[in-house]
Design an enzyme around this catalytic site. Sequence first.
Site, mmCIF file in Angstrom:
data_model
loop_
_atom_site.group_PDB
_atom_site.id
_atom_site.type_symbol
_atom_site.label_atom_id
_atom_site.label_comp_id
_atom_site.label_asym_id
_atom_site.label_seq_id
_atom_site.Cartn_x
_atom_site.Cartn_y
_atom_site.Cartn_z
ATOM 1 N N MET A 1 21.894 -82.947 74.096
ATOM 2 C CA MET A 1 21.019 -83.586 74.874
ATOM 3 C C MET A 1 21.704 -85.645 74.009
ATOM 4 O O MET A 1 20.394 -86.512 74.811
ATOM 5 C CB MET A 1 19.685 -83.388 73.633
ATOM 6 N N ASP B 1 30.054 -89.714 68.755
ATOM 7 C CA ASP B 1 30.418 -88.719 68.496
ATOM 8 C C ASP B 1 31.491 -88.065 67.883
ATOM 9 O O ASP B 1 32.099 -89.024 67.400
ATOM 10 C CB ASP B 1 30.542 -87.887 69.950
ATOM 11 N N ASP C 1 32.227 -89.755 62.436
ATOM 12 C CA ASP C 1 31.274 -88.557 61.559
ATOM 13 C C ASP C 1 30.167 -88.508 61.078
ATOM 14 O O ASP C 1 30.403 -89.448 60.088
ATOM 15 C CB ASP C 1 32.410 -87.542 60.775
ATOM 16 N N VAL C 2 29.397 -88.925 60.965
ATOM 17 C CA VAL C 2 28.511 -89.369 60.667
ATOM 18 C C VAL C 2 27.652 -88.842 59.763
ATOM 19 O O VAL C 2 27.151 -89.570 58.494
ATOM 20 C CB VAL C 2 26.030 -88.647 61.660
ATOM 21 N N ASN D 1 20.386 -88.161 66.895
ATOM 22 C CA ASN D 1 20.547 -86.495 67.337
ATOM 23 C C ASN D 1 21.601 -86.067 66.734
ATOM 24 O O ASN D 1 21.285 -84.271 66.723
ATOM 25 C CB ASN D 1 21.159 -87.009 68.933
ATOM 26 N N SER E 1 14.049 -80.381 64.494
ATOM 27 C CA SER E 1 13.442 -78.751 64.867
ATOM 28 C C SER E 1 12.283 -78.315 64.963
ATOM 29 O O SER E 1 11.631 -78.544 64.137
ATOM 30 C CB SER E 1 14.793 -77.893 65.232
ATOM 31 N N TYR F 1 19.591 -74.825 58.589
ATOM 32 C CA TYR F 1 19.250 -75.034 59.266
ATOM 33 C C TYR F 1 18.314 -75.913 58.760
ATOM 34 O O TYR F 1 17.991 -77.524 59.377
ATOM 35 C CB TYR F 1 19.682 -75.034 60.246
ATOM 36 N N LYS G 1 15.735 -80.361 58.477
ATOM 37 C CA LYS G 1 15.571 -81.022 59.449
ATOM 38 C C LYS G 1 14.546 -81.106 59.140
ATOM 39 O O LYS G 1 13.721 -81.791 59.357
ATOM 40 C CB LYS G 1 15.445 -79.892 60.706
ATOM 41 N N THR H 1 21.110 -75.829 75.807
ATOM 42 C CA THR H 1 22.503 -77.192 75.647
ATOM 43 C C THR H 1 23.089 -76.520 75.284
ATOM 44 O O THR H 1 23.331 -75.434 75.061
ATOM 45 C CB THR H 1 22.396 -78.580 74.839
#
Length: 242
Positions: A17, A36, A59-60, A86, A137, A149, A153, A184
């Site tokens: 995405m 990225d 690396d975020v 994202n 998500s 996860y 989110k 994806t």
Amino acid sequence: MKHENKVVLVTGAGQGMGKAMACRFAREGAKVVAVDVNPDAASATAAQCGNGAIGIGCDVSDSAAVKDAIALAVNTLGRLDVLVNNAGVGSVDQLLDTPDEHWTRVIGVNLTGTFYFCREAARVMQGNGGCIINVSSTAVATGEGPSHYVASKAGVMGLTRSIARELAPLGIRVNTLVPGPTNTPMMAGIPDEWTQAMINAIPLGRMGEPEDIAAVASFLASADAGFVTGQNIAVNGGMAFL
Ligand code: NAP
């Protein structure tokens, strides 16, 4: 060309995405900053975008790296108008078998990384206005996903609502874009029967495509969404209501 001359930073832009969003913003006139964890993938997306796009490896979940990435983007392209958080990771752990480091990593990338980028972006956007889009998500609504996860989110939605109120007086809008199952690389390893079960749960009868997500990101970043802030915007074919 509804994003002409805007500077748009997309994290996790190396594939999926994020790449679709970066390319769409570039096609609509924006100068794109493709971020990225894989610097080669970031550069490849920037090259595909053209129009002065730059790629940055970052690396975020690394606070100092996020500060450096924002500084490099602003020093190179002069401003920052739109941030799309994202970048995301997941894994298939069951609660009882979840190692501490998987919990820490998923929360670190998906939630803490989003926080770091929001904070740094808001520092440079204040005074100029801007727009932040945080990616969550549909798993938050259905609960169908591993605990780290789904918790990460859900945290993104809470973060968005809090800072949407706080940043509104500065002219910065913040919304959560909430995809459903989307075609994806993240979904590539999923067994066919799981994919079919997901499609069966989607009233519109298909998986999302990255371009479905990019289209709504473009809308949220546009003047047409100028009175939209603090919202969960679901793009999931009717799978769940948020
Ligand atoms: P994807 O294909 O796995 O792409 C994610 C990108 O983020 C990859 O290029 C990845 O790089 C990068 N990334 C991972 N960790 C990073 C980090 N720490 N710092 C910077 N970049 C990092 O995923 P996607 O399906 O496009 O998903 C994009 C977002 O949508 C994620 O937040 C995901 O949770 C969310 N989402 C996806 C779906 C779906 O069905 N696909 C549904 C709902 C929500 P590497 O590949 O090198 O690790």
